[in-house]
Enzyme design. Structure first.
Site, mmCIF file in Angstrom:
data_model
loop_
_atom_site.group_PDB
_atom_site.id
_atom_site.type_symbol
_atom_site.label_atom_id
_atom_site.label_comp_id
_atom_site.label_asym_id
_atom_site.label_seq_id
_atom_site.Cartn_x
_atom_site.Cartn_y
_atom_site.Cartn_z
ATOM 1 N N LYS A 53 0.845 -1.210 0.000
ATOM 2 C CA LYS A 53 0.000 0.000 0.000
ATOM 3 C C LYS A 53 0.874 1.252 0.000
ATOM 4 C CE LYS A 53 -3.800 -2.405 2.264
ATOM 5 N NZ LYS A 53 -4.565 -2.720 3.476
ATOM 6 N N GLN A 97 -4.409 -1.110 9.607
ATOM 7 C CA GLN A 97 -4.399 -2.463 9.033
ATOM 8 C C GLN A 97 -5.021 -3.470 10.008
ATOM 9 O OE1 GLN A 97 -3.601 -3.192 5.950
ATOM 10 N NE2 GLN A 97 -3.658 -5.400 6.078
ATOM 11 N N ASP A 120 -10.717 3.252 4.086
ATOM 12 C CA ASP A 120 -11.113 1.839 4.056
ATOM 13 C C ASP A 120 -12.631 1.695 3.917
ATOM 14 O OD1 ASP A 120 -9.379 -0.296 4.130
ATOM 15 O OD2 ASP A 120 -8.994 -0.138 6.279
#
Ligand code: GUN
Length: 292
Positions: A53, A97, A120
Site C-alpha cells: 500500500k 491495518q 477503508d
C-alpha cells in the site's frame, strides 16, 4: 472456456487515472494527497500488505506515512494516534491495518477515524451511506468497490434481471458487496456458513461472488453455465510437487473446474487482489479532493 477477468489491467487503469488526478489536484490547489497507514505488531502477511500500500501510494504521487507500532501498544495509545491523524489537516486518508493483535478491539478504533478520512470505508457512517443507497458522498470499502468495477466491466452499470449470490457476510466485504450489487439493481442473496444447500443457491447465480476464506470451496458444478464468477479468496496452500514448505495462492473457487462452466471468471492471483490497493488510492484522492 470463460473470459478471464484481468484485475491487474483494470487496477493499472485506475492507478493511471489516480496518478493523473493527483497531478491536477496539486496544480490547482497545491495540495498533495497524504495517506497514513497504521500497523500494530509483527504479522508478516500484514506487513507485506502494508508495504504494498505504501509503495503504491508513493507511485501515485501521494505523501505516504507509515506508523509501525509495537505489538504491546494499548487501545488508548492506538486511538490517541488516530486522533492526532484526524486533527492533522495534512493527512487526508487513514488506514489501520486489520487484523489487530488480539488484545485490541478493532471496532472502537475504526469508529475513532474521521469518516471523511476513512479510506477503508469501514466507519459506520460510510457503511451506513452504502446501506441507504448513497454511493456518492461517503467512501466505499476498497475490495467490494474493486470487485464491483470488475462485475461492471462484464455486465455494464445496470444489473437489472440478474441474480447475484455473495458467499460471506463480513463487514469488510460480504455486506458492502451485496449492497453495491443491490444498488446496481441485481437481485441479491447473501449466503454464509449457516446457509443450507449452498451449492443449489450458487447454481442460480448469474453473478457469483465468493469471499469465505475456504480454499477452493466452490466447485465447478456450483456454477451456473455462463455465470460471472468473482473470487475474493486469497488462501496460501502447500504446493504439491514443490520443495517442502513451499506454497501457492488459491482462491475460494476451484478455478480449473469453474472456468469450464463460467462465462467470465477472476483468477487468483491477478483478479480482485490488485483492485483493493487501486481503490484505496482512488479513495485517498477522493478524500484529499473533498478536503481541498
Ligand atoms: N486486512 C485485510 N484487508 C484489509 C483491508 O482492506 N483494510 C484493512 N484496514 N485491513 C485489511
Amino acid at each position: 472456456m470463460a473470459t478471464i477477468i484481468n484485475g491487474k489491467e483494470t487496477a493499472g487503469a485506475v492507478i493511471a487515472a489516480v496518478t493523473e488526478g493527483v497531478g491536477s489536484l496539486e496544480r490547482k490547489t497545491g495540495v498533495k494527497p497524504s495517506l497514513a497507514v497504521v500497523i500494530v505488531g509483527d504479522d508478516p502477511a500484514s506487513h507485506t500488505y502494508v508495504a504494498a500500500k505504501s509503495k503504491m501510494a508513493k507511485q501515485c504521487g501521494f505523501n505516504s506515512i507509515q506508523h509501525s507500532l509495537p505489538e504491546g501498544t494499548s487501545q488508548d495509545e492506538l486511538e490517541e494516534l488516530v486522533s492526532q491523524l484526524n486533527a492533522d489537516p495534512a493527512v487526508h486518508g487513514i488506514l489501520v491495518q486489520l487484523p489487530l493483535p488480539k488484545h485490541l478491539k478493532s471496532v472502537p478504533v475504526i469508529e475513532s477515524i474521521s469518516p471523511g478520512k476513512d479510506v477503508d470505508g469501514l466507519h459506520t457512517v460510510n457503511a451506513g451511506k452504502i446501506a441507504t443507497g448513497d454511493l456518492r458522498t461517503g467512501l466505499i470499502s476498497c475490495t467490494p468497490a474493486g470487485a464491483m468495477l470488475l462485475v461492471k466491466k462484464i455486465h455494464g452499470e445496470d444489473l437489472s434481471g440478474l441474480n447475484a449470490v455473495v458467499l460471506g457476510r463480513s463487514n469488510l466485504f460480504g455486506k458492502p458487496m451485496a449492497l453495491l450489487l443491490l444498488a446496481a439493481n441485481a437481485t441479491v442473496i447473501m449466503a454464509h456458513s449457516k446457509t443450507g444447500d449452498l451449492a443449489s443457491i450458487c447454481r442460480n447465480a448469474d453473478i457469483l461472488v465468493a469471499a469465505v476464506g475456504q480454499p477452493q470451496m466452490v466447485k465447478g458444478d456450483w456454477v451456473k453455465p455462463g455465470a460471472t464468477v468473482i473470487d475474493v479468496g486469497i488462501n496460501r496452500v502447500p504446493a504439491p510437487g514443490k520443495c517442502e514448505g513451499q506454497s501457492r495462492l488459491v482462491g475460494d473457487v476451484k478455478y480449473t473446474e469453474a472456468a469450464q462452466v463460467a462465462g467470465a471468471i477472476t483468477p487468483v492471483p491477478g483478479g480482485v487482489g490488485p483492485m483493493t490497493i487501486a481503490m484505496l488510492m482512488a479513495n485517498t484522492l477522493q478524500a484529499a479532493t473533498r478536503a481541498s
